[in-house]
Enzyme design. Sequence first.
Site, mmCIF file in Angstrom:
data_model
loop_
_atom_site.group_PDB
_atom_site.id
_atom_site.type_symbol
_atom_site.label_atom_id
_atom_site.label_comp_id
_atom_site.label_asym_id
_atom_site.label_seq_id
_atom_site.Cartn_x
_atom_site.Cartn_y
_atom_site.Cartn_z
ATOM 1 N N LYS A 176 25.141 -61.543 3.915
ATOM 2 C CA LYS A 176 26.185 -61.595 2.889
ATOM 3 C C LYS A 176 25.502 -61.692 1.530
ATOM 4 O O LYS A 176 25.025 -62.748 1.122
ATOM 5 C CB LYS A 176 27.126 -62.794 3.052
ATOM 6 C CG LYS A 176 28.360 -62.677 2.123
ATOM 7 C CD LYS A 176 28.893 -64.006 1.639
ATOM 8 C CE LYS A 176 28.279 -64.475 0.343
ATOM 9 N NZ LYS A 176 28.608 -63.665 -0.847
ATOM 10 N N GLY A 228 31.603 -59.974 0.265
ATOM 11 C CA GLY A 228 32.687 -60.921 0.069
ATOM 12 C C GLY A 228 32.252 -62.165 -0.680
ATOM 13 O O GLY A 228 31.111 -62.268 -1.152
ATOM 14 N N GLY A 244 31.725 -66.423 -1.287
ATOM 15 C CA GLY A 244 31.184 -67.553 -0.541
ATOM 16 C C GLY A 244 32.227 -68.360 0.198
ATOM 17 O O GLY A 244 32.042 -68.666 1.387
ATOM 18 N N PRO A 245 33.340 -68.724 -0.461
ATOM 19 C CA PRO A 245 34.346 -69.526 0.224
ATOM 20 C C PRO A 245 34.971 -68.857 1.438
ATOM 21 O O PRO A 245 35.473 -69.549 2.335
ATOM 22 C CB PRO A 245 35.393 -69.775 -0.869
ATOM 23 C CG PRO A 245 34.627 -69.686 -2.153
ATOM 24 C CD PRO A 245 33.607 -68.617 -1.913
ATOM 25 N N GLY A 267 30.994 -66.488 3.283
ATOM 26 C CA GLY A 267 29.888 -67.423 3.444
ATOM 27 C C GLY A 267 30.233 -68.580 4.359
ATOM 28 O O GLY A 267 29.464 -68.934 5.260
ATOM 29 N N GLU A 299 17.172 -72.663 -0.023
ATOM 30 C CA GLU A 299 16.338 -72.515 -1.217
ATOM 31 C C GLU A 299 17.291 -72.632 -2.389
ATOM 32 O O GLU A 299 18.081 -71.732 -2.653
ATOM 33 C CB GLU A 299 15.609 -71.162 -1.198
ATOM 34 C CG GLU A 299 14.398 -71.130 -2.116
ATOM 35 C CD GLU A 299 14.734 -70.604 -3.489
ATOM 36 O OE1 GLU A 299 14.975 -71.449 -4.384
ATOM 37 O OE2 GLU A 299 14.770 -69.389 -3.681
ATOM 38 N N CYS A 340 15.298 -69.680 -10.235
ATOM 39 C CA CYS A 340 15.347 -71.059 -9.745
ATOM 40 C C CYS A 340 14.057 -71.803 -10.032
ATOM 41 O O CYS A 340 14.055 -73.035 -10.138
ATOM 42 C CB CYS A 340 15.652 -71.073 -8.250
ATOM 43 S SG CYS A 340 14.529 -70.044 -7.275
ATOM 44 N N GLU A 393 20.027 -77.981 -14.282
ATOM 45 C CA GLU A 393 19.570 -76.587 -14.262
ATOM 46 C C GLU A 393 20.510 -75.741 -15.123
ATOM 47 O O GLU A 393 21.715 -75.684 -14.878
ATOM 48 C CB GLU A 393 19.543 -76.053 -12.830
ATOM 49 C CG GLU A 393 18.985 -74.643 -12.747
ATOM 50 C CD GLU A 393 18.861 -74.155 -11.313
ATOM 51 O OE1 GLU A 393 17.833 -73.539 -10.987
ATOM 52 O OE2 GLU A 393 19.797 -74.395 -10.533
#
Length: 467
Positions: free
Chosen positions: A166, A197, A199-200, A203, A241, A275, A375
């Site tokens: 995904k 698609g 995440g909610p 995922g 990660e 990141c 971040e």
Amino acid sequence: MGHVIGGARVDGAGERIDVLNPATEEVIDSVPAGTGADVDAAVAAARTAFASWAATPVDERIAVVRRISEGIAKRRDEIAATVTAEMGSPIKFATQVHASVPVATSAGIADVLDDGFAWTEECGNSLIVREPIGVVAAITPWNYPLHQIVAKVVPALAVGCTVVLKPSEIAPLTASLFTEIVADAGVPAGAFNLVHGTGPVVGEALAAHPDVDMVSFTGSTRAGRRVSEVAARTVKRVALELGGKSANVVLDDADLTKAVKLGVAGCFPNGGQSCNALSRMLVPESRYDEAVELAVAAAAKYTVGDPTDESTRIGPMVSATQRDRVVDYIRKGVEEGATLAAGGPERPDGLARGYYVRPTVFAGVSPEMTIAREEIFGPVLSILPYRDEDEAVRIANDTEYGLAGAVFGSDERALAVARRLRAGQVDVNGGRFNPNAPFGGYKQSGNGREFGRFGVEEFCEVKSIQR
């Protein structure tokens, strides 16, 4: 663009998600908004393909991985242009990093298996066997769309796992190119599947699915916590990660000009949307003013503009949401008393469209300020002073994150400080990226490692057979 399930393209019957070019704010394509039913179909295809793919001789799987690496190399320019269009990375950086590093990391996986990876070993009266873990859900981010796909999918396939990918719905087009490369390399139908698609929906369905044996996720720490919560219900393996707030520790015996120049370079690439960005620069009090001047001069060379222009060094943020988030952090820094040494919240001159942010340098930053703790994921550098080496290490480690770091100074001393930093990877005096070294974080930067032997082992189960 559609899903790929069991080797067939599936356009989806429901809504579609528009893909925007962040430099022009125009819709350039769309992908289907995947559903739970799409996930079920893809996982079923991966489960069906698993036994055959896991039983495929290792030499054949190695050959497939090498063809994937070669396929990426052959389509380098197309991949770079796609990354630039969908997430705004400057074309030069997209070519040299986004489209080129995955060639090395995928070839590195093949080299690991070719060089005698220990599938079995003896331990007293036991035979230790490494086997593929099974069906892997790979959930990848928008900031390095191909790099992160390769970091997960290639080692999983190499050890005999099957995969459902995904990609981020914000930058999903590169994933479709990768799907073509995988098919051309000879990965059998069902061994690799793609479901677009959010995440909610997609995922979470993957993380919760009882027939998924492992989830490998890259994204924010907040989203990583949610993946862990959902996956825990079926006690599957989770590799994460996540975010970072990495410190660049400049020691008092460092070449300050080099340290600051490379430190700014470590903060600003990909528009700061990395990141492992070196977003905190720690310098001795005695050299603080000089370091700020050098950082301002270095930042001035980071031209902001059209990402298709070879001279551009910072393109737009990936979305309006991300642009607004970065600008809000810059304003927060000013509100909390930090000094704007360069940049600021205003739109860059001459750019009427696009999600652009000025490269920004903050001086007068203290460790408790928001810009020194959270971040930002944009081209924003915070410079902090320290009194002595112990305080520098304390400030560097005083964070919930532990993904990366850097140290500049005399070699032995810098190495000693690097060992004291609680981070998964530390560059000393500008040490270059190693595609076969482990990449991953401490603390809330995640768990698990990617690349090389460590990336291969991540997707293996370990069995002991007593005789």
